[in-house]
Write an enzyme that holds these catalytic residues in place. Sequence first.
Site, PDB file in Angstrom:
ATOM      1  N   ASP A 169      -0.911   9.078 -10.837  1.00  0.00           N
ATOM      2  CA  ASP A 169      -0.981   7.942 -11.770  1.00  0.00           C
ATOM      3  C   ASP A 169       0.407   7.517 -12.224  1.00  0.00           C
ATOM      4  O   ASP A 169       0.700   6.316 -12.348  1.00  0.00           O
ATOM      5  CB  ASP A 169      -1.834   8.314 -12.987  1.00  0.00           C
ATOM      6  CG  ASP A 169      -3.317   8.399 -12.660  1.00  0.00           C
ATOM      7  OD1 ASP A 169      -3.716   7.960 -11.560  1.00  0.00           O
ATOM      8  OD2 ASP A 169      -4.082   8.907 -13.512  1.00  0.00           O
ATOM      9  N   ASN A 179      -2.150  12.837  -4.145  1.00  0.00           N
ATOM     10  CA  ASN A 179      -3.035  13.284  -5.222  1.00  0.00           C
ATOM     11  C   ASN A 179      -3.521  14.709  -4.978  1.00  0.00           C
ATOM     12  O   ASN A 179      -3.593  15.531  -5.897  1.00  0.00           O
ATOM     13  CB  ASN A 179      -4.235  12.338  -5.345  1.00  0.00           C
ATOM     14  CG  ASN A 179      -3.940  11.141  -6.233  1.00  0.00           C
ATOM     15  OD1 ASN A 179      -3.058  11.189  -7.092  1.00  0.00           O
ATOM     16  ND2 ASN A 179      -4.658  10.051  -6.024  1.00  0.00           N
ATOM     17  N   GLU A 229      -4.454   2.366  -4.647  1.00  0.00           N
ATOM     18  CA  GLU A 229      -3.000   2.448  -4.520  1.00  0.00           C
ATOM     19  C   GLU A 229      -2.405   1.175  -3.942  1.00  0.00           C
ATOM     20  O   GLU A 229      -1.281   1.178  -3.435  1.00  0.00           O
ATOM     21  CB  GLU A 229      -2.619   3.648  -3.634  1.00  0.00           C
ATOM     22  CG  GLU A 229      -2.983   3.520  -2.171  1.00  0.00           C
ATOM     23  CD  GLU A 229      -4.411   3.953  -1.849  1.00  0.00           C
ATOM     24  OE1 GLU A 229      -4.684   4.188  -0.671  1.00  0.00           O
ATOM     25  OE2 GLU A 229      -5.250   4.048  -2.780  1.00  0.00           O
ATOM     26  N   ASP A 278       0.843  -1.196   0.000  1.00  0.00           N
ATOM     27  CA  ASP A 278       0.000   0.000   0.000  1.00  0.00           C
ATOM     28  C   ASP A 278       0.883   1.253   0.000  1.00  0.00           C
ATOM     29  O   ASP A 278       1.833   1.348   0.790  1.00  0.00           O
ATOM     30  CB  ASP A 278      -0.903   0.005   1.231  1.00  0.00           C
ATOM     31  CG  ASP A 278      -1.870   1.178   1.237  1.00  0.00           C
ATOM     32  OD1 ASP A 278      -2.917   1.066   0.584  1.00  0.00           O
ATOM     33  OD2 ASP A 278      -1.564   2.198   1.888  1.00  0.00           O
TER      34      ASP A 278
END
Length: 368
Positions: A255, A246, A282, A238
Amino acid sequence: MTHPTACDEYAHQQRSPWGERDASDRRAMLTEILAQVSMEALQGDTLEAVLQRIVDCVARCLPVAIASIILLNDDDTHFVQEVWSGGIGLELPIELPWPVTIGAAGRCARSGEAQLITDVQADADYVPGNRDVKSEYLVPIRHRGHLHGVLNLESTSADFFTAEVCAMFDAVALQIAGTVHLARVVRELELANRKLEQLSMSDGLTGIANRRSFDQRLVEEWQRHAQSGESLALLLVDVDCFKALNDACGHVFGDECLRELARLCAEIVDGMQAHVSRYGGEEFVLLLPGCDLDTAQQLGVDLCRRVEALAIGHPASVIANHITVSIGVSAGRPDPRQPPESLIAVADRALYLAKAGGRNAVVARSCM
């Protein structure tokens, strides 16, 4: 029990040579052969097997020294495949593929017209395949305007290819064209379906396997390891503080980070029989067949270090000024009485502990 056909009668009994048969008998035999070819076109598992059965049938049933089917590439510039049959040997003019600029077969392909050669010695384009051949008939194999190849018939008799015989071979060529067209349509559909299957199992963002692919592989490996008694391990990875990344840097940057991490996950297990997939958001998951807990934990530690070494900036992280990951590891010998998801559940609990302990860490737990 099968009954002998007119073709078999000629091929095996040969009670009357072709030249001694009357017109009615010849027409009946040609009709029978056409029916035989139609039946052969429905047999065989592959296109090459079907074409081989067709030329075998023609060579067996008629006084044709050589019967061959020569297929073209998609651009109609080269012959790329040939199947043949006959009572005499055949030598190809050159090794396949050969250009359509060579030979009478090439002339047939270039012109798109049937070629009747009553004296092969007098034909400038004829390339000898056998010195006993006297005449040749070549027919384009065409389906709805598309040329697939050439049907080539060669005889040791100079007067075998009468108008009636040529008409029969024209009909055979049409059947072959339909067979080739159908086989290529089936092949294209199989390729398209295979591509769709691959796409349905791939993550569009990172290019690695997706959750669906992982779920399928987990079941397969769980069952296999339950039978073999080997250990099966799993890493649940993770990205720490990914939402904050973000928010601070934008989704395009986020991304790109996920793509880089996917590449790193795949790289670290290169050469192993591992399955790497994007688990969701993620999170990434690495399924490690035949791997014990200690080895899987060390792999997780190596992955953590490599992620840090990338030094991808993370201005909103509470752990470091670069991207880090937390990893939960599970491993054990699968119990067939337990569901495969139990391996994920243990790794998920280990991941929770890694996060609770401050993130950028690896926690391993046994499934036993």
